[in-house]
Design a protein around this motif. Structure first.
Motif, PDB file in Angstrom:
ATOM      1  N   ALA A 194      44.060 114.602  75.611  1.00 36.38           N
ATOM      2  CA  ALA A 194      42.948 113.704  75.310  1.00 36.38           C
ATOM      3  C   ALA A 194      43.564 112.376  74.894  1.00 36.38           C
ATOM      4  CB  ALA A 194      42.083 114.273  74.198  1.00 36.38           C
ATOM      5  N   ARG A 196      38.538 106.345  77.052  1.00 35.20           N
ATOM      6  CA  ARG A 196      38.649 107.718  76.556  1.00 35.20           C
ATOM      7  C   ARG A 196      38.676 108.608  77.790  1.00 35.20           C
ATOM      8  NH1 ARG A 196      37.239 107.774  71.072  1.00 35.20           N
ATOM      9  NH2 ARG A 196      36.178 105.895  70.434  1.00 35.20           N
ATOM     10  N   ASP A 214      36.778 104.896  82.839  1.00 36.09           N
ATOM     11  CA  ASP A 214      36.623 105.535  81.531  1.00 36.09           C
ATOM     12  C   ASP A 214      36.568 104.545  80.381  1.00 36.09           C
ATOM     13  OD1 ASP A 214      36.820 108.257  82.565  1.00 36.09           O
ATOM     14  OD2 ASP A 214      38.903 107.725  83.000  1.00 36.09           O
ATOM     15  N   THR A 215      36.441 103.250  80.692  1.00 35.92           N
ATOM     16  CA  THR A 215      36.474 102.214  79.666  1.00 35.92           C
ATOM     17  C   THR A 215      35.066 101.748  79.313  1.00 35.92           C
ATOM     18  OG1 THR A 215      38.639 101.467  80.419  1.00 35.92           O
ATOM     19  CG2 THR A 215      37.382  99.931  79.064  1.00 35.92           C
ATOM     20  N   THR A 274      40.801 112.296  79.832  1.00 36.24           N
ATOM     21  CA  THR A 274      41.614 113.511  79.739  1.00 36.24           C
ATOM     22  C   THR A 274      42.550 113.556  80.922  1.00 36.24           C
ATOM     23  OG1 THR A 274      39.802 114.670  78.644  1.00 36.24           O
ATOM     24  CG2 THR A 274      41.527 116.027  79.607  1.00 36.24           C
ATOM     25  N   VAL A 315      37.498 100.204  75.193  1.00 38.72           N
ATOM     26  CA  VAL A 315      38.153 101.444  74.775  1.00 38.72           C
ATOM     27  C   VAL A 315      38.025 102.474  75.911  1.00 38.72           C
ATOM     28  CG1 VAL A 315      38.162 103.328  73.107  1.00 38.72           C
ATOM     29  CG2 VAL A 315      37.680 100.994  72.345  1.00 38.72           C
ATOM     30  N   VAL A 321      43.008 108.184  74.009  1.00 39.51           N
ATOM     31  CA  VAL A 321      42.152 107.066  73.634  1.00 39.51           C
ATOM     32  C   VAL A 321      43.020 105.820  73.667  1.00 39.51           C
ATOM     33  CG1 VAL A 321      40.660 106.064  71.867  1.00 39.51           C
ATOM     34  CG2 VAL A 321      40.781 108.557  72.130  1.00 39.51           C
TER      35      VAL A 321
END
Length: 138
Positions: free
Chosen positions: A104, A134, A127-128, A136, A132, A106
C-alpha cells in the motif's frame, strides 16, 4: 582539537603503513582512509551480495522527486517499510522483502514524484486526488 587528531593519525599508519607517509600532508587521505577502515573490503562486498540475494527474493521499489514529496510504503502485514519526506535529487531504492506484497503506497505531491517497481514505471495519474496518490502494488 590537535590532541584528537594525533590518535587518529597514529591509528592510520598501523593500518596503512605504506600509503600514509607518501600522502602525510594531504587532508583528503585521512578522510578517504577513515571510511576504508570503517567499511573494510568485505563490508562493501556483503551488501552487494545481499542485494543480489534480496533481488532474487524480492523486488526493488524506486522513488524520485522533483519537488519535496512525502512517501509511505506499507507491506501486506501492515508494517511500514518506508516513510520519508523526499527531497529533489535524492532518489531512494527500497528493497521489498519477498512476501511483503501487495504494497500500500501513499505519495504526497504525486505530480512531482516518480515511482517504478521491478524495473517498470508506475503511472500515478489514475490514483491521484488532490496531489495525493494512493495505490496498491502487487
Amino acid at each position: 582539537m590537535n590532541v584528537q587528531q594525533a590518535p587518529e593519525a597514529a591509528h592510520l599508519p598501523a593500518s596503512h603503513p605504506a600509503s600514509h607517509p607518501a600522502n602525510a600532508g594531504s587532508s583528503p587521505l585521512p578522510l578517504q582512509s577513515t571510511p576504508a577502515i570503517a567499511g573494510s573490503a568485505p563490508v562493501p562486498v556483503a551488501p552487494v551480495a545481499s542485494a543480489a540475494t534480496s533481488a532474487a527474493s524480492g523486488n526493488v521499489l524506486q522513488l524520485a522527486a522533483s519537488a519535496p514529496s512525502w512517501v509511505q510504503v506499507t507491506a501486506s502485514n501492515g508494517k511500514v517499510i518506508f516513510s520519508q519526506l523526499m527531497q529533489p535529487g535524492a532518489p531512494q531504492s527500497i528493497q521489498v522483502p519477498a512476501g511483503s506484497t501487495p504494497l500500500a503506497i501513499v505519495v504526497g505531491n504525486a505530480p512531482h514524484t516518480t515511482v517504478s517497481y521491478a524495473g517498470k514505471p508506475v503511472d500515478l495519474t489514475p490514483d491521484t486526488r488532490a496531489n495525493v496518490a494512493r495505490f496498491t502494488l502487487k
